[in-house]
Design a protein around this motif. Structure first.
Motif, PDB file in Angstrom:
ATOM      1  N   LEU A 222       0.881  -1.140   0.147  1.00  0.00           N
ATOM      2  CA  LEU A 222       0.152   0.106   0.072  1.00  0.00           C
ATOM      3  C   LEU A 222       0.935   1.201   0.022  1.00  0.00           C
ATOM      4  O   LEU A 222       1.766   1.321   0.857  1.00  0.00           O
ATOM      5  N   VAL A 223       0.610   2.231  -0.877  1.00  0.00           N
ATOM      6  CA  VAL A 223       1.414   3.425  -1.225  1.00  0.00           C
ATOM      7  C   VAL A 223       0.586   4.679  -1.002  1.00  0.00           C
ATOM      8  O   VAL A 223       0.040   4.836  -2.043  1.00  0.00           O
ATOM      9  N   PRO A 224       0.265   5.249   0.246  1.00  0.00           N
ATOM     10  CA  PRO A 224      -0.245   6.717   0.162  1.00  0.00           C
ATOM     11  C   PRO A 224       0.672   7.749  -0.352  1.00  0.00           C
ATOM     12  O   PRO A 224       1.795   7.572   0.478  1.00  0.00           O
ATOM     13  N   ILE A 225       0.345   8.504  -1.262  1.00  0.00           N
ATOM     14  CA  ILE A 225       1.155   9.799  -1.262  1.00  0.00           C
ATOM     15  C   ILE A 225       0.291  10.962  -0.901  1.00  0.00           C
ATOM     16  O   ILE A 225      -0.609  11.399  -1.281  1.00  0.00           O
ATOM     17  N   TYR A 226       0.965  11.648   0.206  1.00  0.00           N
ATOM     18  CA  TYR A 226       0.309  12.928   0.746  1.00  0.00           C
ATOM     19  C   TYR A 226       0.997  14.117   0.056  1.00  0.00           C
ATOM     20  O   TYR A 226       2.099  14.300   0.347  1.00  0.00           O
ATOM     21  N   HIS A 227       0.301  14.870  -0.497  1.00  0.00           N
ATOM     22  CA  HIS A 227       0.613  16.129  -1.122  1.00  0.00           C
ATOM     23  C   HIS A 227       0.386  17.308  -0.184  1.00  0.00           C
ATOM     24  O   HIS A 227      -0.614  17.380   0.528  1.00  0.00           O
ATOM     25  N   PRO A 228       1.484  18.281  -0.294  1.00  0.00           N
ATOM     26  CA  PRO A 228       1.194  19.388   0.503  1.00  0.00           C
ATOM     27  C   PRO A 228      -0.440  20.204   0.339  1.00  0.00           C
ATOM     28  O   PRO A 228      -0.738  20.232  -0.815  1.00  0.00           O
ATOM     29  N   GLY A 229      -0.884  20.387   1.358  1.00  0.00           N
ATOM     30  CA  GLY A 229      -2.067  21.116   1.191  1.00  0.00           C
ATOM     31  C   GLY A 229      -3.329  20.090   1.177  1.00  0.00           C
ATOM     32  O   GLY A 229      -4.681  20.552   0.974  1.00  0.00           O
ATOM     33  N   ALA A 230      -3.006  19.065   1.080  1.00  0.00           N
ATOM     34  CA  ALA A 230      -4.069  17.875   0.776  1.00  0.00           C
ATOM     35  C   ALA A 230      -3.812  16.634   1.522  1.00  0.00           C
ATOM     36  O   ALA A 230      -4.137  15.561   1.194  1.00  0.00           O
ATOM     37  N   ARG A 231      -3.222  17.040   3.076  1.00  0.00           N
ATOM     38  CA  ARG A 231      -3.006  16.009   3.867  1.00  0.00           C
ATOM     39  C   ARG A 231      -4.063  14.893   4.296  1.00  0.00           C
ATOM     40  O   ARG A 231      -4.050  13.688   4.623  1.00  0.00           O
ATOM     41  N   ASP A 232      -5.332  15.264   3.970  1.00  0.00           N
ATOM     42  CA  ASP A 232      -6.590  14.307   4.487  1.00  0.00           C
ATOM     43  C   ASP A 232      -6.952  13.714   3.100  1.00  0.00           C
ATOM     44  O   ASP A 232      -7.874  12.696   3.440  1.00  0.00           O
ATOM     45  N   SER A 233      -6.486  13.928   1.993  1.00  0.00           N
ATOM     46  CA  SER A 233      -6.910  13.123   0.959  1.00  0.00           C
ATOM     47  C   SER A 233      -5.653  12.570  -0.169  1.00  0.00           C
ATOM     48  O   SER A 233      -5.239  13.231  -1.188  1.00  0.00           O
TER      49      SER A 233
ATOM     50  N   ILE B 290       5.589   1.989 -12.058  1.00  0.00           N
ATOM     51  CA  ILE B 290       6.651   3.272 -12.009  1.00  0.00           C
ATOM     52  C   ILE B 290       6.090   4.579 -12.488  1.00  0.00           C
ATOM     53  O   ILE B 290       6.189   5.598 -12.105  1.00  0.00           O
ATOM     54  N   GLU B 291       5.395   4.545 -13.634  1.00  0.00           N
ATOM     55  CA  GLU B 291       4.805   5.756 -14.367  1.00  0.00           C
ATOM     56  C   GLU B 291       3.918   6.194 -13.514  1.00  0.00           C
ATOM     57  O   GLU B 291       3.865   7.468 -13.256  1.00  0.00           O
ATOM     58  N   ASP B 292       2.887   5.334 -12.919  1.00  0.00           N
ATOM     59  CA  ASP B 292       1.868   6.067 -11.978  1.00  0.00           C
ATOM     60  C   ASP B 292       2.424   7.129 -10.907  1.00  0.00           C
ATOM     61  O   ASP B 292       1.996   7.846 -10.418  1.00  0.00           O
ATOM     62  N   LEU B 293       3.635   6.157 -10.148  1.00  0.00           N
ATOM     63  CA  LEU B 293       3.957   6.582  -9.254  1.00  0.00           C
ATOM     64  C   LEU B 293       4.864   8.130  -9.493  1.00  0.00           C
ATOM     65  O   LEU B 293       4.601   9.061  -8.722  1.00  0.00           O
ATOM     66  N   VAL B 294       5.502   8.240 -10.636  1.00  0.00           N
ATOM     67  CA  VAL B 294       6.225   9.329 -11.173  1.00  0.00           C
ATOM     68  C   VAL B 294       5.368  10.522 -11.311  1.00  0.00           C
ATOM     69  O   VAL B 294       5.487  11.649 -11.054  1.00  0.00           O
ATOM     70  N   THR B 295       4.415   9.878 -12.286  1.00  0.00           N
ATOM     71  CA  THR B 295       3.115  11.022 -12.465  1.00  0.00           C
ATOM     72  C   THR B 295       2.712  11.511 -11.238  1.00  0.00           C
ATOM     73  O   THR B 295       2.449  12.863 -11.112  1.00  0.00           O
ATOM     74  N   ALA B 296       2.093  10.728 -10.249  1.00  0.00           N
ATOM     75  CA  ALA B 296       1.623  11.219  -8.871  1.00  0.00           C
ATOM     76  C   ALA B 296       2.667  12.026  -8.154  1.00  0.00           C
ATOM     77  O   ALA B 296       2.159  13.266  -7.485  1.00  0.00           O
ATOM     78  N   LEU B 297       3.928  11.763  -8.058  1.00  0.00           N
ATOM     79  CA  LEU B 297       4.895  12.858  -7.599  1.00  0.00           C
ATOM     80  C   LEU B 297       4.987  13.884  -8.250  1.00  0.00           C
ATOM     81  O   LEU B 297       5.356  15.072  -7.587  1.00  0.00           O
ATOM     82  N   ASN B 298       4.859  14.146  -9.476  1.00  0.00           N
ATOM     83  CA  ASN B 298       5.178  15.191 -10.178  1.00  0.00           C
ATOM     84  C   ASN B 298       3.800  16.212 -10.362  1.00  0.00           C
ATOM     85  O   ASN B 298       3.949  17.222 -10.866  1.00  0.00           O
ATOM     86  N   SER B 299       2.850  15.643 -10.106  1.00  0.00           N
ATOM     87  CA  SER B 299       1.477  16.363 -10.259  1.00  0.00           C
ATOM     88  C   SER B 299       1.268  17.515  -9.020  1.00  0.00           C
ATOM     89  O   SER B 299       1.180  16.854  -7.734  1.00  0.00           O
ATOM     90  N   ASP B 300       0.976  18.460  -9.622  1.00  0.00           N
ATOM     91  CA  ASP B 300       0.187  19.705  -8.830  1.00  0.00           C
ATOM     92  C   ASP B 300      -1.158  19.588  -8.712  1.00  0.00           C
ATOM     93  O   ASP B 300      -1.678  20.035  -7.760  1.00  0.00           O
ATOM     94  N   CYS B 301      -1.746  18.747  -9.482  1.00  0.00           N
ATOM     95  CA  CYS B 301      -3.422  18.757  -9.595  1.00  0.00           C
ATOM     96  C   CYS B 301      -3.936  17.812  -8.751  1.00  0.00           C
ATOM     97  O   CYS B 301      -5.051  17.703  -8.536  1.00  0.00           O
ATOM     98  N   LEU B 302      -3.122  17.066  -7.931  1.00  0.00           N
ATOM     99  CA  LEU B 302      -3.701  16.142  -6.919  1.00  0.00           C
ATOM    100  C   LEU B 302      -3.841  16.950  -5.718  1.00  0.00           C
ATOM    101  O   LEU B 302      -4.333  15.869  -4.658  1.00  0.00           O
ATOM    102  N   THR B 303      -3.846  17.925  -5.448  1.00  0.00           N
ATOM    103  CA  THR B 303      -3.975  18.557  -4.210  1.00  0.00           C
ATOM    104  C   THR B 303      -5.461  18.724  -4.012  1.00  0.00           C
ATOM    105  O   THR B 303      -5.781  19.266  -2.759  1.00  0.00           O
ATOM    106  N   ASN B 304      -6.264  18.569  -5.073  1.00  0.00           N
ATOM    107  CA  ASN B 304      -7.862  18.897  -4.630  1.00  0.00           C
ATOM    108  C   ASN B 304      -8.548  17.771  -4.253  1.00  0.00           C
ATOM    109  O   ASN B 304      -9.839  17.831  -4.287  1.00  0.00           O
ATOM    110  N   GLY B 305      -8.013  16.578  -3.961  1.00  0.00           N
ATOM    111  CA  GLY B 305      -8.868  15.401  -3.709  1.00  0.00           C
ATOM    112  C   GLY B 305      -8.136  14.316  -3.526  1.00  0.00           C
ATOM    113  O   GLY B 305      -7.002  13.962  -4.178  1.00  0.00           O
ATOM    114  N   ALA B 306      -8.744  13.179  -3.011  1.00  0.00           N
ATOM    115  CA  ALA B 306      -8.081  11.662  -3.012  1.00  0.00           C
ATOM    116  C   ALA B 306      -8.366  11.127  -4.410  1.00  0.00           C
ATOM    117  O   ALA B 306      -9.446  11.349  -5.200  1.00  0.00           O
TER     118      ALA B 306
END
Length: 104
Positions: free
Chosen positions: A63-74, A84-100
């Protein structure tokens, strides 16, 4: 912040650890973004780990949750074998801070 919930007896956890997290693209992305990567050893099914996984509505490794700044609850959640691609995309994405976002 990224947390890797894994167990030594779990073949899938071992695969993710050796193949995915040892990948240069994943390592570079973590470093570039100053992301903290934590390892949560669930080998002995410790109570603290179980509580943390239940908060994410999960009960198995890997299980790998990635907590983005400003979205710690989601966090963005990867269960099973994240690519590998999914993790890199999630780590590089700024758009993921708006929800789970969940990846199975």
């Amino acid at each position: 912040m990224l947390i890797f919930f894994a167990a030594k007896w779990d073949i899938s956890s071992n695969y993710v650890e050796k193949v995915t997290f040892e990948n240069i693209r994943v390592k570079s992305s973590l470093k570039r973004h100053g992301a903290t990567a934590l390892y949560a050893d669930f080998t002995s099914r410790n109570p603290e780990g179980l509580v943390a996984m239940k908060r994410l509505n999960r009960s198995s490794t890997p299980l790998v949750p990635i907590y983005h700044p400003g979205a710690r609850d989601s966090p963005t959640i990867f269960a099973g074998l994240p690519s590998i691609e999914d993790l890199v995309t999630a780590l590089n994405s700024d758009c993921l801070t708006n929800g789970a976002h969940r990846r199975e």
